[in-house]
Design a protein around this motif. Structure first.
Motif, mmCIF file in Angstrom:
data_model
loop_
_atom_site.group_PDB
_atom_site.id
_atom_site.type_symbol
_atom_site.label_atom_id
_atom_site.label_comp_id
_atom_site.label_asym_id
_atom_site.label_seq_id
_atom_site.Cartn_x
_atom_site.Cartn_y
_atom_site.Cartn_z
ATOM 1 N N LYS A 27 0.847 -1.239 -0.278
ATOM 2 C CA LYS A 27 0.169 -0.267 0.479
ATOM 3 C C LYS A 27 1.088 0.796 0.044
ATOM 4 O O LYS A 27 0.565 2.559 -0.422
ATOM 5 N N ASP A 28 1.652 1.425 0.776
ATOM 6 C CA ASP A 28 3.082 2.496 0.867
ATOM 7 C C ASP A 28 3.383 2.688 -0.695
ATOM 8 O O ASP A 28 3.816 3.948 -1.090
ATOM 9 N N GLU A 29 4.165 1.303 -0.688
ATOM 10 C CA GLU A 29 4.170 1.386 -2.414
ATOM 11 C C GLU A 29 3.555 2.170 -3.752
ATOM 12 O O GLU A 29 3.982 2.655 -4.178
ATOM 13 N N GLU A 30 2.584 1.666 -3.217
ATOM 14 C CA GLU A 30 1.658 2.355 -4.394
ATOM 15 C C GLU A 30 1.264 4.008 -4.090
ATOM 16 O O GLU A 30 0.754 4.908 -5.506
ATOM 17 N N LEU A 31 1.609 4.831 -3.335
ATOM 18 C CA LEU A 31 1.547 5.713 -2.926
ATOM 19 C C LEU A 31 3.016 6.076 -3.514
ATOM 20 O O LEU A 31 3.273 7.616 -3.062
ATOM 21 N N SER A 32 3.933 6.100 -3.106
ATOM 22 C CA SER A 32 4.824 6.657 -3.750
ATOM 23 C C SER A 32 5.309 7.499 -5.654
ATOM 24 O O SER A 32 5.291 6.244 -6.702
ATOM 25 N N VAL A 33 5.508 7.981 -5.638
ATOM 26 C CA VAL A 33 5.899 9.380 -7.115
ATOM 27 C C VAL A 33 6.589 7.779 -7.347
ATOM 28 O O VAL A 33 7.107 8.501 -9.242
ATOM 29 N N SER A 34 8.205 7.359 -6.407
ATOM 30 C CA SER A 34 8.372 6.771 -8.238
ATOM 31 C C SER A 34 8.055 5.337 -8.254
ATOM 32 O O SER A 34 8.819 4.953 -9.472
ATOM 33 N N LEU A 35 7.011 5.284 -8.783
ATOM 34 C CA LEU A 35 6.207 4.328 -9.168
ATOM 35 C C LEU A 35 5.850 4.733 -11.117
ATOM 36 O O LEU A 35 5.934 4.098 -11.820
ATOM 37 N N LEU A 36 6.124 5.808 -10.810
ATOM 38 C CA LEU A 36 6.153 6.619 -12.590
ATOM 39 C C LEU A 36 7.482 6.953 -13.331
ATOM 40 O O LEU A 36 8.186 7.349 -11.588
ATOM 41 N N GLN A 89 -2.983 3.819 -9.758
ATOM 42 C CA GLN A 89 -1.703 4.133 -8.796
ATOM 43 C C GLN A 89 -1.755 5.940 -8.832
ATOM 44 O O GLN A 89 -1.153 6.641 -8.172
ATOM 45 N N LEU A 90 -2.095 6.122 -10.060
ATOM 46 C CA LEU A 90 -2.023 7.353 -10.727
ATOM 47 C C LEU A 90 -2.972 8.209 -10.500
ATOM 48 O O LEU A 90 -2.582 9.566 -9.365
ATOM 49 N N ASP A 91 -3.734 7.781 -9.726
ATOM 50 C CA ASP A 91 -5.502 8.715 -8.400
ATOM 51 C C ASP A 91 -4.654 8.754 -7.106
ATOM 52 O O ASP A 91 -4.849 10.010 -6.766
ATOM 53 N N LYS A 92 -4.158 8.098 -7.179
ATOM 54 C CA LYS A 92 -3.229 8.348 -5.430
ATOM 55 C C LYS A 92 -2.684 9.217 -5.369
ATOM 56 O O LYS A 92 -1.365 9.758 -4.237
ATOM 57 N N ILE A 93 -1.233 9.360 -6.617
ATOM 58 C CA ILE A 93 0.034 9.609 -6.164
ATOM 59 C C ILE A 93 -0.212 11.316 -6.850
ATOM 60 O O ILE A 93 0.298 12.387 -6.306
ATOM 61 N N THR A 94 -1.484 11.949 -7.807
ATOM 62 C CA THR A 94 -1.538 13.498 -8.235
ATOM 63 C C THR A 94 -1.686 14.481 -7.320
ATOM 64 O O THR A 94 -1.337 15.201 -7.891
#
Length: 382
Positions: free
Chosen positions: A216-225, A342-347
């Motif tokens: 869950k924490d990883e999904e919120l990180s901008v490093s996924l993009l 993921q994008l919805d959680k990061i933006t």
């Protein structure tokens, strides 16, 4: 010609660099150029700017704590839009090494609350102290990267159905007739109910498996993009949507990417052509009104969404270069999974600061030539 005082300061700087173990570093030759003692007689091109920073370093003069803190605050402000003191991308200068050495003890004495107010200074310190050509003579300063913890809503448990609830309500007459005989059953009901409630409370307190929490924490990180610098070769209107434009963008790959953007109301194709932009390149390709799109151009907008513009890549940033975030070293996914949103959680955590610097939770979008930015301060980024 340098004054004796300046020469003494330069020699102090040279001593500091030797002590930090950078004897084979080009920083040594830089100091020699500043002293005018280099073999070829070459003068350092940024001599005046470096001299300014020599004069800025009051830490070795043992000033009061308030004076030291004020100097650190000024340094933090200077590093707001730069990775290093002279702004040469990520290249260290003699000014960086000297300031780091002289300010080290002052920074190390900062309280946690003071450190939290100087994020750019701490980012700079952490970058310098982890360079290979800086010897570990000075103790490493602990730099804690702020973590974003999303609000967690409390689970809503179903109301416990007690024995008392399941028993049909008695009439007033029946209650009177029961008298004292009800006293013992009531105590038993209360105890049973308490056991049920304690059991449910213990289940709520059970922690999620560690892997699930990490995920869950990883999904919120901008490093996924995967965010890269691109160059728009040409742009044109979408054939069947007035609000959309189509761009052909070079991101350093063998073939340019085709990207569809909702920019028709804010930019003309001519304004976008030959412009460098910042875009996400690991979104899942898909069609927008029958035209394939292979990326997402990141744009800043004001609060009422009346002004929108693509983020600006700094001069000198290379086409195809990946944007980085200090302290976040995760690996981007090959392709983002739309189902995970993921994008919805990061933006929601992407925005420009008061000076227009593009950030993720306040951490700048950084390239080798400095941060990405926008003419729109305190705006959202999507």
């Amino acid at each position: 010609m340098a004054s004796p005082t300046t020469d003494a300061a330069m020699r102090d700087m040279l001593t500091v660099i030797y002590k930090l173990g950078a004897k084979d570093s080009p920083l040594v030759s830089d100091v020699e150029k500043l002293l005018g003692s280099s073999n070829d007689g070459e003068v350092h091109p940024k001599k005046n700017e470096i001299l300014k920073w020599l004069g800025f370093a009051p830490f070795s003069k043992n000033p009061t704590a308030d004076v030291q803190l004020k100097a650190l605050e000024e340094l933090n402000e200077e590093l707001l839009t730069k990775s290093v003191i002279l702004g040469d991308g990520l290249k260290l200068s003699v000014a960086d090494v000297y300031l780091y050495a002289t300010a080290h003890s002052s920074v190390n004495r900062l309280s946690s609350s003071d450190k939290s107010r100087l994020p750019h200074l701490l980012r700079w310190v952490d970058y310098i102290q982890n360079q290979d050509d800086i010897a570990p003579i000075l103790d490493k300063i602990v730099v804690e990267n702020a973590e974003f913890v999303p609000p967690v809503s409390k689970p809503v448990s179903k109301p416990v159905k007690t024995v008392e609830d399941s028993t049909p309500k008695k009439t007033v007459q029946e209650t009177k007739e029961a008298g004292k005989s009800e006293t013992v059953p009531k105590v038993k009901k209360t105890a049973d109910t308490k056991k049920v409630e304690e059991s449910q409370a213990s289940q709520v307190k059970k922690k999620l498996p560690e892997k699930e929490v990490e995920k869950k924490d990883e999904e919120l990180s901008v490093s996924l993009l995967k965010i890269q610098i691109g160059h728009i070769r040409k742009a044109w209107k979408h054939p069947s949507a007035d609000s959309l434009l189509v761009e052909e963008i070079d991101v350093g790959e063998a073939k340019c990417r085709q990207v569809v953007s909702g920019l028709a109301k804010f930019c003309t194709p001519e304004e976008l052509t030959n412009r460098r932009v910042v875009l996400i390149t690991n979104v899942k390709p898909g069609k927008l009104r029958d035209v394939m799109s292979e990326g997402l151009v990141l744009c800043a907008s004001n609060k009422d969404h009346t002004v929108v513009e693509p983020l600006i890549a700094p001069d000198g940033a290379k086409v195809g270069e990946c944007v980085t975030f200090s302290g976040l070293d995760g690996k981007p996914e090959e392709v983002l999974n739309p189902k995970k949103k993921q994008l919805d959680k990061i933006t929601p955590n992407l925005f420009t600061d008061e000076k227009g610097v593009a950030t993720f939770k306040g951490i700048p979008f950084m390239t080798s030539s400095g941060p990405c930015s926008s003419s729109i301060p305190s705006g959202s980024i999507k």
